[in-house]
Design a protein around this motif. Structure first.
Motif, PDB file in Angstrom:
ATOM      1  N   LYS A  83       0.846  -1.189   0.000  1.00  0.00           N
ATOM      2  CA  LYS A  83       0.000   0.000   0.000  1.00  0.00           C
ATOM      3  C   LYS A  83       0.883   1.240   0.000  1.00  0.00           C
ATOM      4  N   ASN A  84       0.501   2.187  -0.825  1.00  0.00           N
ATOM      5  CA  ASN A  84       1.255   3.416  -0.988  1.00  0.00           C
ATOM      6  C   ASN A  84       0.387   4.572  -0.494  1.00  0.00           C
ATOM      7  N   ILE A  85       0.926   5.458   0.317  1.00  0.00           N
ATOM      8  CA  ILE A  85       0.113   6.547   0.874  1.00  0.00           C
ATOM      9  C   ILE A  85      -0.352   7.540  -0.185  1.00  0.00           C
ATOM     10  N   THR A  86       0.275   7.534  -1.345  1.00  0.00           N
ATOM     11  CA  THR A  86      -0.167   8.450  -2.402  1.00  0.00           C
ATOM     12  C   THR A  86      -1.328   7.878  -3.209  1.00  0.00           C
ATOM     13  N   MET A  87      -1.591   6.592  -3.063  1.00  0.00           N
ATOM     14  CA  MET A  87      -2.729   5.969  -3.751  1.00  0.00           C
ATOM     15  C   MET A  87      -3.914   6.006  -2.793  1.00  0.00           C
ATOM     16  N   THR A  88      -4.746   7.028  -2.939  1.00  0.00           N
ATOM     17  CA  THR A  88      -5.791   7.250  -1.942  1.00  0.00           C
ATOM     18  C   THR A  88      -7.212   7.049  -2.444  1.00  0.00           C
ATOM     19  N   GLU A  89      -7.433   7.104  -3.735  1.00  0.00           N
ATOM     20  CA  GLU A  89      -8.807   6.948  -4.217  1.00  0.00           C
ATOM     21  C   GLU A  89      -8.843   6.199  -5.540  1.00  0.00           C
ATOM     22  N   GLY A  90      -9.966   5.542  -5.766  1.00  0.00           N
ATOM     23  CA  GLY A  90     -10.147   4.813  -7.013  1.00  0.00           C
ATOM     24  C   GLY A  90      -9.175   3.665  -7.189  1.00  0.00           C
ATOM     25  N   ILE A  91      -8.866   2.987  -6.107  1.00  0.00           N
ATOM     26  CA  ILE A  91      -7.882   1.908  -6.151  1.00  0.00           C
ATOM     27  C   ILE A  91      -8.574   0.589  -6.502  1.00  0.00           C
ATOM     28  N   LEU A  92      -8.010  -0.120  -7.457  1.00  0.00           N
ATOM     29  CA  LEU A  92      -8.492  -1.437  -7.851  1.00  0.00           C
ATOM     30  C   LEU A  92      -7.574  -2.464  -7.192  1.00  0.00           C
ATOM     31  N   THR A  93      -8.152  -3.455  -6.512  1.00  0.00           N
ATOM     32  CA  THR A  93      -7.320  -4.402  -5.765  1.00  0.00           C
ATOM     33  C   THR A  93      -7.735  -5.849  -6.006  1.00  0.00           C
ATOM     34  N   ALA A  94      -6.802  -6.738  -5.709  1.00  0.00           N
ATOM     35  CA  ALA A  94      -7.064  -8.179  -5.745  1.00  0.00           C
ATOM     36  C   ALA A  94      -6.068  -8.864  -4.819  1.00  0.00           C
ATOM     37  N   GLU A  95      -6.446 -10.031  -4.344  1.00  0.00           N
ATOM     38  CA  GLU A  95      -5.559 -10.849  -3.519  1.00  0.00           C
ATOM     39  C   GLU A  95      -4.795 -11.800  -4.442  1.00  0.00           C
ATOM     40  N   VAL A  96      -3.484 -11.910  -4.205  1.00  0.00           N
ATOM     41  CA  VAL A  96      -2.644 -12.787  -5.020  1.00  0.00           C
ATOM     42  C   VAL A  96      -1.767 -13.630  -4.103  1.00  0.00           C
ATOM     43  N   TYR A  97      -1.838 -14.944  -4.295  1.00  0.00           N
ATOM     44  CA  TYR A  97      -0.992 -15.852  -3.527  1.00  0.00           C
ATOM     45  C   TYR A  97       0.275 -16.152  -4.323  1.00  0.00           C
ATOM     46  N   SER A  98       1.424 -15.996  -3.686  1.00  0.00           N
ATOM     47  CA  SER A  98       2.708 -16.302  -4.313  1.00  0.00           C
ATOM     48  C   SER A  98       3.191 -17.658  -3.823  1.00  0.00           C
ATOM     49  N   PHE A  99       3.283 -18.602  -4.750  1.00  0.00           N
ATOM     50  CA  PHE A  99       3.777 -19.932  -4.417  1.00  0.00           C
ATOM     51  C   PHE A  99       5.235 -19.862  -3.972  1.00  0.00           C
ATOM     52  N   THR A 100       6.031 -19.057  -4.672  1.00  0.00           N
ATOM     53  CA  THR A 100       7.460 -18.962  -4.376  1.00  0.00           C
ATOM     54  C   THR A 100       7.711 -18.352  -3.000  1.00  0.00           C
ATOM     55  N   LYS A 101       6.947 -17.303  -2.667  1.00  0.00           N
ATOM     56  CA  LYS A 101       7.152 -16.625  -1.385  1.00  0.00           C
ATOM     57  C   LYS A 101       6.253 -17.160  -0.280  1.00  0.00           C
ATOM     58  N   GLN A 102       5.255 -17.963  -0.651  1.00  0.00           N
ATOM     59  CA  GLN A 102       4.320 -18.561   0.306  1.00  0.00           C
ATOM     60  C   GLN A 102       3.556 -17.499   1.104  1.00  0.00           C
ATOM     61  N   VAL A 103       3.155 -16.414   0.426  1.00  0.00           N
ATOM     62  CA  VAL A 103       2.378 -15.356   1.072  1.00  0.00           C
ATOM     63  C   VAL A 103       1.273 -14.877   0.137  1.00  0.00           C
ATOM     64  N   THR A 104       0.223 -14.328   0.745  1.00  0.00           N
ATOM     65  CA  THR A 104      -0.841 -13.689  -0.017  1.00  0.00           C
ATOM     66  C   THR A 104      -0.664 -12.186   0.124  1.00  0.00           C
ATOM     67  N   SER A 105      -0.689 -11.491  -1.001  1.00  0.00           N
ATOM     68  CA  SER A 105      -0.541 -10.035  -1.010  1.00  0.00           C
ATOM     69  C   SER A 105      -1.777  -9.405  -1.630  1.00  0.00           C
ATOM     70  N   THR A 106      -2.102  -8.210  -1.164  1.00  0.00           N
ATOM     71  CA  THR A 106      -3.114  -7.409  -1.833  1.00  0.00           C
ATOM     72  C   THR A 106      -2.376  -6.546  -2.839  1.00  0.00           C
ATOM     73  N   VAL A 107      -2.696  -6.718  -4.110  1.00  0.00           N
ATOM     74  CA  VAL A 107      -2.053  -5.920  -5.149  1.00  0.00           C
ATOM     75  C   VAL A 107      -3.038  -4.869  -5.636  1.00  0.00           C
ATOM     76  N   SER A 108      -2.499  -3.742  -6.073  1.00  0.00           N
ATOM     77  CA  SER A 108      -3.393  -2.650  -6.457  1.00  0.00           C
ATOM     78  C   SER A 108      -2.854  -1.827  -7.617  1.00  0.00           C
ATOM     79  N   ILE A 109      -3.803  -1.252  -8.336  1.00  0.00           N
ATOM     80  CA  ILE A 109      -3.530  -0.322  -9.428  1.00  0.00           C
ATOM     81  C   ILE A 109      -4.488   0.848  -9.252  1.00  0.00           C
ATOM     82  N   ALA A 110      -3.995   2.046  -9.460  1.00  0.00           N
ATOM     83  CA  ALA A 110      -4.860   3.226  -9.416  1.00  0.00           C
ATOM     84  C   ALA A 110      -5.825   3.160 -10.598  1.00  0.00           C
ATOM     85  N   GLY A 111      -7.101   3.233 -10.298  1.00  0.00           N
ATOM     86  CA  GLY A 111      -8.134   3.101 -11.318  1.00  0.00           C
ATOM     87  C   GLY A 111      -8.046   4.120 -12.441  1.00  0.00           C
ATOM     88  N   LYS A 112      -7.424   5.253 -12.186  1.00  0.00           N
ATOM     89  CA  LYS A 112      -7.333   6.289 -13.226  1.00  0.00           C
ATOM     90  C   LYS A 112      -6.480   5.861 -14.418  1.00  0.00           C
TER      91      LYS A 112
END
Length: 193
Positions: A83-112
């Motif tokens: 999460k980036n403090i400059t990404m404050t609105e219109g954020i598109l997100t999804a959960e992604v599991y990394s097999f290599t790192k064995q963790v789930t991350s929330t990934v995001s792109i600014a909707g604009k």
């Protein structure tokens, strides 16, 4: 892509039954001349698809995606894992599991940066279980954009990522497809491009 397969054979390391380490040219140190060729090969494969954006996920997908975007003359967007403090609105997100790192991350792109007029080419370094691509697809669909293809530098065809994506109706274009690892050796199957 023969040159990529040769590089994988020369510098790739098989770790266990299903991990390929390619940190000397793709996932840590980047061979820019190889990435440039990769970009050109993908660009040629999708030149008539009307692509408007290239999308990837940080971190190892960025290098090939930049060169694909450059070859197509288009913007490249990467989904952020933190999460980036400059990404404050219109954020598109999804959960992604990394097999290599064995963790789930929330990934995001600014909707604009994505909208319903966009035709997207997803680029990623690896396809194994398809979770990174699935997360990017979720984000792109939230924007109402269309996915034209999923471009993969190295596909582990013995895992179910391709089947997951193709069953969902997505076109997969892989430059190197690994059928499996036999006694620590890499065995390729026919690549898409």
């Amino acid at each position: 892509m023969k040159k990529l397969e040769e590089r994988i054979l020369r510098d790739g390391q098989v770790l266990g039954e299903n991990i390929l380490k390619v940190d000397s040219f793709l996932t840590h140190q980047v061979d820019f001349s190889l990435m440039k060729e990769i970009g050109q090969v993908f660009a040629e494969a999708v030149k008539d698809a009307g692509i408007t954006k290239v999308v990837t996920i940080e971190a190892s997908g960025i290098a090939p995606a930049v060169y694909v975007a450059e070859a197509l003359g288009l913007p490249m967007i990467f989904a952020k894992k933190a999460k980036n403090i400059t990404m404050t609105e219109g954020i598109l997100t999804a959960e992604v599991y990394s097999f290599t790192k064995q963790v789930t991350s929330t990934v995001s792109i600014a909707g604009k940066f994505l909208n319903s007029d966009d035709k997207v080419l997803i680029i990623d370094d690896f396809l194994a279980n398809g979770q990174a691509a699935k997360g990017l697809i979720t984000i792109i669909e939230q924007a109402g954009a269309q996915i034209e293809a999923v471009g993969i530098v190295i596909e582990k065809s013995f895992q179910d990522g391709r089947q997951l994506l193709e069953t969902a109706g997505y076109r997969v274009l892989s430059l190197a497809r690994i059928a499996g690892f036999e006694k620590g050796q890499i065995v390729f199957t026919e690549a898409d491009i």
